[in-house]
Design a protein around this motif. Sequence first.
Motif, short mmCIF file in Angstrom:
data_model
loop_
_atom_site.label_atom_id
_atom_site.label_comp_id
_atom_site.label_asym_id
_atom_site.label_seq_id
_atom_site.Cartn_x
_atom_site.Cartn_y
_atom_site.Cartn_z
N ASP A 9 47.57 -31.35 -11.83
CA ASP A 9 48.37 -31.35 -10.60
C ASP A 9 47.60 -31.97 -9.44
N ARG A 27 60.06 -29.49 -13.39
CA ARG A 27 59.93 -28.63 -12.22
C ARG A 27 58.70 -29.00 -11.40
N THR A 28 57.57 -29.09 -12.07
CA THR A 28 56.30 -29.33 -11.39
C THR A 28 56.31 -30.64 -10.63
N LYS A 29 56.67 -31.72 -11.28
CA LYS A 29 56.68 -33.03 -10.62
C LYS A 29 57.64 -33.05 -9.44
N ASN A 69 58.56 -28.13 -18.38
CA ASN A 69 57.85 -27.61 -17.21
C ASN A 69 57.54 -28.72 -16.22
N TYR A 106 53.53 -26.28 -2.14
CA TYR A 106 53.56 -25.99 -3.58
C TYR A 106 52.26 -25.31 -3.95
N ASN A 163 45.93 -27.60 -16.28
CA ASN A 163 47.16 -28.01 -15.61
C ASN A 163 46.95 -28.14 -14.10
N SER A 222 49.88 -24.30 -6.86
CA SER A 222 49.57 -24.70 -8.23
C SER A 222 48.38 -23.93 -8.77
N SER A 237 56.46 -23.01 -6.59
CA SER A 237 55.41 -22.84 -7.58
C SER A 237 55.93 -23.19 -8.96
N ALA A 238 55.01 -23.38 -9.86
CA ALA A 238 55.37 -23.46 -11.28
C ALA A 238 55.88 -22.09 -11.71
N SER A 268 56.94 -19.82 -19.56
CA SER A 268 56.46 -21.19 -19.46
C SER A 268 56.19 -21.77 -20.85
#
Length: 146
Positions: free
Chosen positions: A96, A69-71, A66, A6, A92, A8, A34-35, A42
Amino acid sequence: MSFYVYLSGEIHTDWRDEIQRGAEAKGLDVVFTSAVTDHDASDAAGDHLGAEDNAFWRDHKSAKVNAIRTKTLIEQSDLVVVRFGDKYKQWNAAFDAGYCAALGKPFVTLHAEDIVHPLKEVDAAAMAWATTTEQVVDILSYVLKG
């Protein structure tokens, strides 16, 4: 078996593409996630849930959408690369990194030397600190090929 990474952090340069090209050139079996890197998209992630008069609530809704998706992608990854750029403060990205630390998820930080001091706690929790995308690719190569 693919290795999931991932990516970030900072969205204003092509560092993600550099890492992906480097991994491909070395023949690494890596799946990158990725985010959402389109800043406007976003920011508008929660807009479909209804208009807000207050910017705080618009940002709050979008942050939560968001975060789905990120988690999820961080939890599914084998490694996270957290990029801190020079131009903007990526709160952010720091979040992360903290999430990775709480999960016990290995992560690598990627940033210039001139911000080592403000990131000392983040770097202390990271498995490595890189200053170039080439160093990140070398880490991936070592992890995957020895």
